[in-house]
Design an enzyme around this catalytic site. Structure first.
Site, PDB file in Angstrom:
ATOM      1  CE  LYS A  52      -7.380   1.775  -8.487  1.00 34.61           C
ATOM      2  NZ  LYS A  52      -8.086   1.629  -7.305  1.00 34.61           N
TER       3      LYS A  52
ATOM      4  NE  ARG B 298      -2.638  -1.388  -4.374  1.00 35.37           N
ATOM      5  CZ  ARG B 298      -2.893  -1.681  -5.730  1.00 35.37           C
ATOM      6  NH1 ARG B 298      -3.122  -0.639  -6.293  1.00 35.37           N
ATOM      7  NH2 ARG B 298      -2.473  -2.498  -6.245  1.00 35.37           N
TER       8      ARG B 298
HETATM    9  C1  YH5 Z   1      -7.065   0.061  -4.340  1.00 30.24           C
HETATM   10  O1  YH5 Z   1      -7.674   0.949  -4.458  1.00 30.24           O
HETATM   11  N1  YH5 Z   1      -6.659  -1.129  -6.262  1.00 30.24           N
HETATM   12  S1  YH5 Z   1      -5.711  -3.145  -8.113  1.00 30.24           S
HETATM   13  C2  YH5 Z   1      -7.121   0.143 -13.029  1.00 30.24           C
HETATM   14  C3  YH5 Z   1      -6.165   0.765 -13.389  1.00 30.24           C
HETATM   15  C4  YH5 Z   1      -4.952   1.329 -12.688  1.00 30.24           C
HETATM   16  C5  YH5 Z   1      -4.585   0.718 -11.557  1.00 30.24           C
HETATM   17  C6  YH5 Z   1      -5.418   1.655 -15.375  1.00 30.24           C
HETATM   18  N2  YH5 Z   1      -5.680  -3.055  -5.460  1.00 30.24           N
HETATM   19  C7  YH5 Z   1      -6.587  -0.991  -5.089  1.00 30.24           C
HETATM   20  O2  YH5 Z   1      -4.477  -0.516  -8.990  1.00 30.24           O
HETATM   21  N3  YH5 Z   1      -5.921  -2.318  -2.913  1.00 30.24           N
HETATM   22  C8  YH5 Z   1      -6.015  -2.388  -6.527  1.00 30.24           C
HETATM   23  O3  YH5 Z   1      -6.279   1.507 -14.586  1.00 30.24           O
HETATM   24  C9  YH5 Z   1      -6.153  -2.036  -4.530  1.00 30.24           C
HETATM   25  N4  YH5 Z   1      -6.820  -0.202  -2.669  1.00 30.24           N
HETATM   26  C10 YH5 Z   1      -6.478  -1.440  -2.272  1.00 30.24           C
HETATM   27  N5  YH5 Z   1      -6.396  -1.339  -0.983  1.00 30.24           N
HETATM   28  C11 YH5 Z   1      -6.592  -1.932  -9.294  1.00 30.24           C
HETATM   29  C12 YH5 Z   1      -5.216  -0.873  -9.760  1.00 30.24           C
HETATM   30  C13 YH5 Z   1      -5.775  -0.241 -11.010  1.00 30.24           C
HETATM   31  C14 YH5 Z   1      -6.727  -0.581 -11.645  1.00 30.24           C
END
Ligand code: YH5
Length: 279
Positions: free
Chosen positions: A221, A255
């Protein structure tokens, strides 16, 4: 504690990894095509071999500025993938969506857990989840994906996130979703500045103490990018450090995009937690 995910058991007596399976075109380099079901199955099988306990299928990009996906399009993305993997793999599949019609289609196709970044606040979602009778992960988000990073603001982020989540737990119970089906998630990066995310991580034990299993998503993230100045493909080590800190404080599901490495990090953390102090 074993949670029943539409017939597939999820063992939460020890920390577990939820592997991320994105089926959004923008997360694949094949120019707007959806992921083919057989390619998705291969990825899911690799995640199982790497030690994942759940596969999280998502067809709606929650990134700021991402195009809004119609219900029909989201269903067309996720259902073939869920159908392809659900009969071939033994572990539960979760559906990462906030839309009630997608929840229904996904659970009918074999998903066993609803993962909702809007904590069932979308019209009809609460009733859909209650009817579908599968476990639900309720995540905190301030604002919507489109505006959430504009000006995140809290008086006391840890207390406010915890209060929000347990208000949603109460709403779920009133709608007929029993407490033993609920998982809570502070929602790292969803309407939070880096300092908010850091405080939530430092004090995650306070959320764990409230009783329900805690899931966290920190993998790759942008808080890591901001604090360490690293690109998205250079964020594994920091993601693992945060995963270990979360498990140390009692988080039960991590996750992650990087299942194998995350399983190792949390198993090592669990060994430290479980070692006896008596010789
Ligand atoms: C979460 O925290 N996050 S989608 C931006 C990024 C990298 C990854 C590169 N769904 C979560 O994974 N579900 C998402 O920058 C989720 N908890 C739960 N339960 C976003 C994501 C991400 C966004």
């Amino acid at each position: 504690m074993i949670v029943d995910c539409a017939g597939k058991p999820l063992d939460l007596t020890r920390p577990q990894v939820m592997g991320i399976l994105n089926v959004t075109p923008d997360s694949f380099s094949d120019g707007g095509q959806f992921i083919a079901p057989d390619a998705a199955l291969k990825q899911a099988q690799k995640m199982v071999a790497d030690g994942a306990a759940i596969i999280d299928v998502g067809g709606e990009s929650t990134r700021p500025g991402a195009a809004i996906v119609s219900v029909e399009e989201e269903i067309a993305r996720v259902v073939p993938v869920i159908e392809a993997i659900q009969s071939e793999i033994d572990i539960p599949i979760s559906i990462d969506t906030s839309k009630p019609d997608v929840m229904r289609a996904a659970v009918n196709a074999g998903a066993g857990l609803i993962n909702d970044v809007q904590a069932l606040r979308v019209e009809g979602a609460l009733q859909a989840a209650a009817e579908l009778d599968v476990p639900v992960c309720l995540m905190h988000a301030q604002g919507t994906p489109d505006n959430m990073q504009d000006n995140p603001n809290y008086d006391a982020v840890v207390a406010e996130v915890s209060q929000f989540l347990y208000e949603r737990v109460s709403v779920c119970e009133q709608a007929g979703i029993s407490r033993d089906k609920l998982i809570v998630d502070p929602g790292f990066g969803f309407g939070k500045r880096a300092s908010h995310n850091l405080r939530l991580m430092k004090h995650l034990d306070l959320l764990v103490k409230q009783g329900l299993p805690v899931l966290i998503g920190v993998s790759r993230k942008s808080m890591i990018g901001k604090l360490l100045n690293v690109s998205v493909d250079e964020r594994l080590a920091a993601s693992l450090a945060l995963s270990a800190l979360a498990v140390w404080q009692g988080a039960k599901i991590i996750r992650s995009h990087d299942v194998r490495e995350t399983v190792q990090a949390i198993m090592m953390t669990q060994h430290v937690i479980q070692v006896t102090d008596i010789d």
